[in-house]
Design a protein around this motif. Structure first.
Motif, PDB file in Angstrom:
ATOM      1  N   GLY A  15       0.829  -1.179  -0.058  1.00 32.45           N
ATOM      2  CA  GLY A  15       0.069   0.144   0.010  1.00 32.45           C
ATOM      3  C   GLY A  15       0.886   1.261  -0.092  1.00 32.45           C
ATOM      4  N   SER A  17       4.355   3.670  -1.186  1.00 36.71           N
ATOM      5  CA  SER A  17       4.781   4.186  -2.424  1.00 36.71           C
ATOM      6  C   SER A  17       6.450   4.443  -2.435  1.00 36.71           C
ATOM      7  CB  SER A  17       4.356   5.576  -2.627  1.00 36.71           C
ATOM      8  OG  SER A  17       2.968   5.635  -2.882  1.00 36.71           O
ATOM      9  N   ARG A  66      -1.029   2.811 -11.057  1.00 38.38           N
ATOM     10  CA  ARG A  66      -0.283   2.340 -10.052  1.00 38.38           C
ATOM     11  C   ARG A  66       1.149   3.022 -10.267  1.00 38.38           C
ATOM     12  NH1 ARG A  66       1.314  -1.923  -7.310  1.00 38.38           N
ATOM     13  NH2 ARG A  66       1.243  -3.366  -9.125  1.00 38.38           N
ATOM     14  N   ASN A  83       2.965   3.347  -6.785  1.00 39.44           N
ATOM     15  CA  ASN A  83       1.986   3.641  -5.589  1.00 39.44           C
ATOM     16  C   ASN A  83       1.308   2.545  -5.419  1.00 39.44           C
ATOM     17  OD1 ASN A  83       2.724   6.562  -5.455  1.00 39.44           O
ATOM     18  ND2 ASN A  83       1.168   6.874  -7.262  1.00 39.44           N
ATOM     19  N   ASN A  84       0.752   2.572  -4.062  1.00 40.26           N
ATOM     20  CA  ASN A  84      -0.203   1.134  -3.721  1.00 40.26           C
ATOM     21  C   ASN A  84       0.357  -0.006  -4.146  1.00 40.26           C
ATOM     22  OD1 ASN A  84      -2.513  -0.054  -2.831  1.00 40.26           O
ATOM     23  ND2 ASN A  84      -3.487  -0.076  -5.022  1.00 40.26           N
ATOM     24  N   GLN A  85       1.806  -0.210  -3.609  1.00 33.74           N
ATOM     25  CA  GLN A  85       2.493  -1.366  -3.818  1.00 33.74           C
ATOM     26  C   GLN A  85       1.929  -2.442  -3.380  1.00 33.74           C
ATOM     27  OE1 GLN A  85       6.935   0.619  -3.750  1.00 33.74           O
ATOM     28  NE2 GLN A  85       6.441  -1.019  -5.373  1.00 33.74           N
ATOM     29  N   LYS A  86       2.393  -3.822  -3.993  1.00 31.77           N
ATOM     30  CA  LYS A  86       1.624  -4.956  -3.568  1.00 31.77           C
ATOM     31  C   LYS A  86       3.166  -5.891  -3.477  1.00 31.77           C
ATOM     32  CE  LYS A  86      -2.170  -4.379  -6.533  1.00 31.77           C
ATOM     33  NZ  LYS A  86      -3.096  -4.835  -7.521  1.00 31.77           N
TER      34      LYS A  86
END
Length: 122
Positions: A15, A17, A66, A83-86
């Motif tokens: 979630g 960045s 993302r 962004n909003n990394q997984k």
């Protein structure tokens, strides 16, 4: 001698960045298409995103919304904003350059940086 040097990698929570930078030297940066690839352990190198000398970009549908790419020709630098990394974004991220236009194929790129590790914890 052409050199590409990535920076900005590290550990981030899901979630979060990160912004990666790639500083280029030894080439006429404004005439090169720039790209980011990544390689996770046990997997093949994967195209992430790319930008043309004029600023137009290409990002796969799977990463749209993302990941973004930008460049500063005055600083000979290309950036990757994630962004909003997984957790599945965990990989070594590589910067690459090829003359004139972008490509999604790793074999089309002439110059590569050594890579920077990005680890996304769940």
């Amino acid at each position: 001698q052409v050199q590409l040097a990535e920076s900005g990698g590290g550990l981030v929570q899901a979630g979060g960045s990160l912004r990666l930078s790639c500083a280029a030297s030894g080439l006429t940066f404004s005439r090169f298409g720039m790209a980011w690839f990544r390689q996770a352990p046990g997997k093949e190198r994967e195209f992430v995103i790319a930008i043309n000398p004029g600023g137009s970009t290409f990002v796969p549908d799977s990463l749209k919304g993302r990941f973004t790419i930008s460049r500063d020709n005055a600083k000979n630098t290309v950036y990757l904003q994630m962004n909003n990394q997984k957790p599945e974004d965990t990989a070594v991220y590589y910067c690459a350059a090829r003359p004139i236009v972008l490509s999604t194929l790793a074999n089309d790129y002439v110059y590569w940086g050594p890579g920077t590790q990005v680890t996304v914890s769940s």
